[in-house]
Every structure is written in structure tokens, then in C-alpha cells.
Write an enzyme that holds these catalytic residues in place. Structure first.
Site, PDB file in Angstrom:
ATOM      1  N   ASP A  54      84.365  26.347 -31.900  1.00 57.97           N
ATOM      2  CA  ASP A  54      85.143  27.112 -31.716  1.00 57.97           C
ATOM      3  C   ASP A  54      86.097  28.116 -31.970  1.00 57.97           C
ATOM      4  O   ASP A  54      87.286  28.076 -31.844  1.00 57.97           O
ATOM      5  CB  ASP A  54      86.631  26.473 -30.176  1.00 57.97           C
ATOM      6  CG  ASP A  54      87.175  25.224 -31.873  1.00 57.97           C
ATOM      7  OD1 ASP A  54      86.431  24.820 -32.387  1.00 57.97           O
ATOM      8  OD2 ASP A  54      88.499  25.169 -31.215  1.00 57.97           O
ATOM      9  N   HIS A  60      95.212  27.318 -32.859  1.00 54.71           N
ATOM     10  CA  HIS A  60      95.473  26.700 -31.894  1.00 54.71           C
ATOM     11  C   HIS A  60      96.756  26.689 -31.541  1.00 54.71           C
ATOM     12  O   HIS A  60      97.919  26.612 -32.083  1.00 54.71           O
ATOM     13  CB  HIS A  60      95.188  24.857 -31.663  1.00 54.71           C
ATOM     14  CG  HIS A  60      93.435  24.882 -31.433  1.00 54.71           C
ATOM     15  ND1 HIS A  60      92.725  24.609 -30.606  1.00 54.71           N
ATOM     16  CD2 HIS A  60      92.697  25.159 -32.909  1.00 54.71           C
ATOM     17  CE1 HIS A  60      91.541  24.591 -30.946  1.00 54.71           C
ATOM     18  NE2 HIS A  60      91.451  24.568 -32.714  1.00 54.71           N
ATOM     19  N   HIS A 114      83.646  24.979 -36.891  1.00 57.28           N
ATOM     20  CA  HIS A 114      83.750  24.564 -35.520  1.00 57.28           C
ATOM     21  C   HIS A 114      83.039  25.237 -34.554  1.00 57.28           C
ATOM     22  O   HIS A 114      83.718  26.133 -35.194  1.00 57.28           O
ATOM     23  CB  HIS A 114      84.737  23.611 -35.494  1.00 57.28           C
ATOM     24  CG  HIS A 114      85.174  22.558 -35.992  1.00 57.28           C
ATOM     25  ND1 HIS A 114      86.213  22.153 -36.339  1.00 57.28           N
ATOM     26  CD2 HIS A 114      84.481  21.291 -36.332  1.00 57.28           C
ATOM     27  CE1 HIS A 114      86.299  20.552 -36.509  1.00 57.28           C
ATOM     28  NE2 HIS A 114      85.093  20.320 -36.618  1.00 57.28           N
TER      29      HIS A 114
HETATM   30 ZN   LIG Z   1      88.751  22.773 -35.778  1.00 59.27          ZN
END
Ligand SMILES: [Zn+2]
Length: 241
Positions: free
Chosen positions: A59, A169, A57
Site C-alpha cells: 500500500d 495514513h 508494503h
Molecule cells: Zn506499512
């Protein structure tokens, strides 16, 4: 003993810096962007020597090229990272890699993405799980099945209780609210929600978490089978706290 610090970037991503004080080597895990990571390392007086990716991904990989250009750091990750970035070493289940003077073993934990991996530092008692497990939560199922994700969470939860889990995250508050909804009678979840609220109110991060904490407060880990997990995951996808 390795030193680990978080670099908060974008909305809620964490790039983790793993530093070895004796060799001076420093690895960046899942650099979303380059400049804030280079700045954070420079502020500590650290030299970036390696980039590790858990999945493709953007990010988690967007800073790969910029960090490599600035530092020459080789990029290690699963094969799927080739979709978005140059990669110097492709790793898979059971591979042992040297990171900042220590050793990490690669786990394949597909479900959030098809090639998602984790880096487990057994001697250091820490694991970098990307977007597979979060504090009191787990990643969305973009490229895999509920049963795969459930198996991943059970594998992580079977590690020793004091192993530290580094996630991609800061989702703890939202996850804690869902966990309270999923297990209204769980006192450990209620206490952890209050603790997370206090930390966030002070602008502090809530990670890393530990295997023991997740066993007590993560409803996705506590699900007794894949079907119960799947029901929770579907409910969470549309949950508004
Ligand atoms: Zn991800």
C-alpha cells in the site's frame, strides 16, 4: 518553498505530492496506486518526475510501476522495496538526495518494517515518516522491536517543534481515542480529539502534524522509556474505541 498536497487513496492511505513551482518537478511519496496519483498531479498541472518509497508494503509501493511507465520517474527507496518493485536508487542512513529542487536526508527508522526509512527536508522543515509515526500514534511492529520504534519516535520528536510530519495514513481519530484512554487528564489530547472530529466530519484531512503537537499529545512519544512504550503498543493493538 515546496508545495505539498495529499492524495487520499484506498481506505485511509495518503500519497504525498511534493512540488517545486520553480522547476516544475514533482515527487510522489509512497504511491499505493498509480492512476489516482497521476490524475491528481494532472489536475494540478504538475509533471511527476520522481517516486520515493519509505518501506516495502504494497500500500506504499503498488503504484511505482504504473507511475514509472506513464512518466519515466525514477524510483528511490530502501533496499527492501526490491521485494515488491523495481527500484532505481537504493538509499540508506545519511544519504542526501535531490527532490524537486530541494535536498532530503535519509533516516533509517526500522521497526514497522526492517528497512523503513524517512525523508527529512531540513531546509523545508518537513519529514516524511511513512508508517513509523502517525498523529497521536505510531506504526505496528511487524519486523522490529519496541525499543527500535521508541528510539525512532524519540529521534523524530527531537527535531525542531515546527517541523511538519507527513504520515502514511489517516489514523488520527482512532489514535486520539486511544490517547484519551492512555492519558485521561491530558487537556491537549482532549482538545485535539475534538479538533480531529470536526475536521473529519467535514471530510478534511488531519495531517500534516508537527513535532510540537506530537510531543504534547502522542502517548507513544511521551512514554518515558522503552518498557512503557512497549506496554502502550501492546495495549493499542487490541484497543477498541
Ligand atoms: Zn506499512
Amino acid at each position: 518553498m515546496l508545495e505539498v498536497v495529499a492524495v487520499p487513496v484506498l481506505t485511509d492511505n495518503y500519497v504525498w505530492l511534493i512540488h517545486d513551482p520553480s522547476s516544475g518537478e514533482t515527487a510522489a511519496v509512497d504511491p499505493s496506486v498509480a492512476d489516482p496519483v497521476l490524475d491528481a498531479a494532472a489536475a494540478k498541472g504538475w509533471r511527476l518526475t520522481q517516486v520515493l518509497n519509505t518501506h516495502w508494503h504494497p500500500d506504499h509501493t503498488g503504484g511505482n510501476q504504473g507511475i514509472q511507465s506513464a512518466t519515466g520517474s525514477p524510483i528511490t527507496g530502501p533496499d527492501e522495496v526490491r521485494r515488491v518493485s523495481k527500484i532505481d536508487r537504493i538509499v540508506a542512513e545519511g544519504d542526501r538526495i535531490s527532490v524537486a529542487g530541494s535536498e532530503a536526508v535519509v533516516w533509517e527508522i526500522p521497526a514497522h518494517t526492517a528497512g523503513h526509512i524517512a525523508y527529512y527536508f531540513e531546509d523545508e522543515g518537513m519529514i516524511f515518516v511513512g508508517d513509523t509515526m502517525f498523529a497521536m500514534g505510531c506504526g505496528r511492529l511487524f519486523e522490529g522491536t519496541a525499543q527500535q520504534m521508541y528510539s525512532n519516535l524519540q529521534r523524530i520528536a527531537a527535531l525542531p517543534g515546527d517541523v511538519r510530519i507527513y504520515c502514511g495514513h489517516e489514523y488520527t481519530l482512532a489514535n486520539a481515542r486511544f490517547a484519551t484512554h492512555a492519558e485521561p487528564g491530558n487537556q491537549a489530547i482532549a482538545e485535539r480529539l475534538a479538533a480531529a472530529q470536526a475536521l473529519r466530519a467535514n471530510g478534511e484531512i488531519t495531517l500534516p502534524t508537527t513535532v510540537a503537537q506530537e510531543r504534547e499529545t502522542n502517548p507513544f512519544v511521551r512514554a518515558t522509556n522503552g518498557e512503557e512504550f512497549a506496554r502502550l503498543r501492546t495495549e493499542k493493538d487490541s484497543f477498541r474505541s
